[in-house]
Design a protein around this motif. Structure first.
Motif, mmCIF file in Angstrom:
data_model
loop_
_atom_site.group_PDB
_atom_site.id
_atom_site.type_symbol
_atom_site.label_atom_id
_atom_site.label_comp_id
_atom_site.label_asym_id
_atom_site.label_seq_id
_atom_site.Cartn_x
_atom_site.Cartn_y
_atom_site.Cartn_z
ATOM 1 N N GLN A 83 -2.857 -31.973 -9.072
ATOM 2 C CA GLN A 83 -2.783 -31.068 -7.808
ATOM 3 C C GLN A 83 -1.628 -30.497 -7.389
ATOM 4 O O GLN A 83 -1.293 -29.587 -6.893
ATOM 5 N N SER A 84 -0.286 -31.430 -7.618
ATOM 6 C CA SER A 84 0.894 -30.862 -7.051
ATOM 7 C C SER A 84 1.501 -30.052 -8.082
ATOM 8 O O SER A 84 2.315 -29.261 -7.875
ATOM 9 N N SER A 135 4.140 -31.731 2.463
ATOM 10 C CA SER A 135 2.649 -31.723 2.490
ATOM 11 C C SER A 135 2.117 -32.389 1.200
ATOM 12 O O SER A 135 2.397 -32.261 0.309
ATOM 13 N N LEU A 136 0.879 -32.998 1.625
ATOM 14 C CA LEU A 136 0.212 -33.533 0.587
ATOM 15 C C LEU A 136 -1.148 -32.770 0.284
ATOM 16 O O LEU A 136 -2.344 -33.568 0.283
ATOM 17 N N GLY A 137 -1.048 -31.508 0.631
ATOM 18 C CA GLY A 137 -2.487 -30.617 0.554
ATOM 19 C C GLY A 137 -2.950 -30.418 1.450
ATOM 20 O O GLY A 137 -2.877 -30.830 2.594
ATOM 21 N N PRO A 138 -4.263 -29.429 1.337
ATOM 22 C CA PRO A 138 -5.040 -29.065 2.523
ATOM 23 C C PRO A 138 -6.013 -29.955 2.911
ATOM 24 O O PRO A 138 -6.770 -29.865 4.020
ATOM 25 N N ARG A 139 -6.524 -31.038 2.195
ATOM 26 C CA ARG A 139 -7.391 -32.001 2.796
ATOM 27 C C ARG A 139 -6.602 -33.184 3.704
ATOM 28 O O ARG A 139 -5.487 -33.386 2.988
ATOM 29 N N ASP A 142 -3.852 -27.128 -5.739
ATOM 30 C CA ASP A 142 -3.964 -26.420 -4.140
ATOM 31 C C ASP A 142 -3.022 -27.405 -3.166
ATOM 32 O O ASP A 142 -3.099 -26.973 -2.154
ATOM 33 N N TRP A 143 -2.159 -28.029 -3.674
ATOM 34 C CA TRP A 143 -1.250 -28.618 -2.686
ATOM 35 C C TRP A 143 -0.005 -27.820 -2.510
ATOM 36 O O TRP A 143 0.388 -27.206 -3.483
ATOM 37 N N ARG A 169 6.658 -31.548 -4.278
ATOM 38 C CA ARG A 169 7.127 -31.422 -5.544
ATOM 39 C C ARG A 169 8.543 -30.606 -5.589
ATOM 40 O O ARG A 169 9.482 -31.022 -5.949
ATOM 41 N N LEU A 208 4.045 -38.531 -6.573
ATOM 42 C CA LEU A 208 4.934 -37.410 -6.623
ATOM 43 C C LEU A 208 6.481 -37.638 -7.042
ATOM 44 O O LEU A 208 7.119 -37.165 -7.802
#
Lengths: 237, 237
Positions: free
Chosen positions: A231-232, B211-215, A236-237, B173, B229
């Motif tokens: 994801q990273s 940030s760790l993504g949209p969720r 989409d992260w 990242r 990460l």
């Protein structure tokens, strides 16, 4: 602001009324103590998220009406997670984490060293739904039936890359950079892949063997770690 | 080949004999069915891993002798994990995963919105030991006492960077690349940080919001994701 989020199988649009099942009524009225006129958020995995109002309550059911659309459908990237089911609690955990971390499809596979011969697909699907409700997602990944790995690989789509974790030397992140497109992650069983499986995987042009560090990770840890890396780097992260 | 690995508090060297506790004897002789003359691997978290032989068995104890050193001590990178304890099972899980994924120190912290007022430090330490035994590690991270976050931040070492997860725009990242040195990861409680905590964190020169993504990830998922990460970008993966 209501924090209650409920997944409904019924296709939703503004103005739509939906009858509640007994379980949903129990959750909303019994557990969450909502009543007629109260708000909640609902989503169907296809049309986004809606603010809905409770229009009827009851012990065995009830009804809600969709008032406005609050968010569009947000699809996760095209990433599948394949894993060999392990002990019940850890299998539940993998499904929950895969849904939370944005896998598009969850495929339990039976490898040569997998102990589990069957899974409760409906129960695992319910875990994926609950994770989507909890994490604010508008999409619910499908949990596929348990399938033998050799069959899955025999029908493998030509254009889908497959990342699997092996004692390879290359770090996962370096290997992934720039490799966009549909992907799948395969997490082996605690006993590892068999020699035949390993040979077959390494021979697939779509396959990429990566390392997840010098310590041996449990299958559930490896699933979350591999999803994070993907994801990273490509997601989409 | 023996697969049994046991952590011993006693400092180990070749030729060293160590008495077993009642619990260790129960595990080796009762659960794993080993007997006199059988091999196992032992480690002490300081001197590496040794092949040892069982020299005495008993219901309440026994003895092993270190025969040869099989691996040197392999320290994880200098990474601490700070997290706000949550429900028991998920707290156990975070400690297990942190040890598996190579955190050097595990620090439960009490934030303004943390529900938990106390932890069973000894039980959590036992989880870290078990994870080290399982994952083939030679090091066991220390689980610190539960401490208030504001006190931890007041004494924060000048040279230690602190990655915390917030609704920032920058991906984790990209933010980490090239930032070597001692680090810590801070995972907030399910209710999020308070405004005061957020302000304080953003004001620290050592702090990096990622940030760790949209969720929305649960705290236990966020811990594993952030560790992955970091390890894949700056650590030993």
């Amino acid at each position: 602001m209501s924090k209650v989020r409920l997944y409904l199988e019924h296709s939703l649009r503004v103005g739509q009324s939906v009858s509640l099942t007994r379980e949903q009524a129990h959750y909303l009225f019994g557990v969450m103590r909502l009543g007629a006129g109260d708000d909640l958020h609902v989503f169907d995995g296809r049309n986004g998220e809606f603010r809905a109002e409770i229009t009827q309550t009851g012990k065995r059911g009830g009804e809600i009406a969709c008032v406005e659309r609050t968010r569009p459908l947000q699809m996760p990237p095209d990433l599948w997670l394949l894993f060999a089911p392990i002990k019940k609690a850890r299998t539940d955990f993998i499904v929950e984490k895969a849904a939370e971390m944005g896998a598009a499809r969850i495929c339990p596979v039976q490898t040569e060293f997998t102990n589990s011969e069957r899974i409760r697909r409906d129960r695992l699907q319910a875990h994926a739904v609950e994770a989507a409700e909890q994490c604010g997602g508008t999409f619910v990944p499908e949990v596929a039936e348990l399938t033998r790995l050799d069959r899955v690989l025999a029908d493998w789509p030509e254009s889908r890359r497959l990342m699997f974790c092996d004692e390879a030397l290359v770090g996962a992140r370096e290997a992934l950079v720039g490799e966009a497109g549909p992907w799948a992650i395969l997490i082996g069983p605690e006993g590892g892949f068999s020699e035949a499986e390993r040979t077959r995987l390494h021979a697939m042009p779509q396959a990429l063997a990566v390392s997840l560090g010098p310590r041996i990770l449990r299958a559930d840890t490896a699933a979350v770690a591999a999803l994070s890396l993907w994801q990273s780097t490509l997601g989409d992260w």
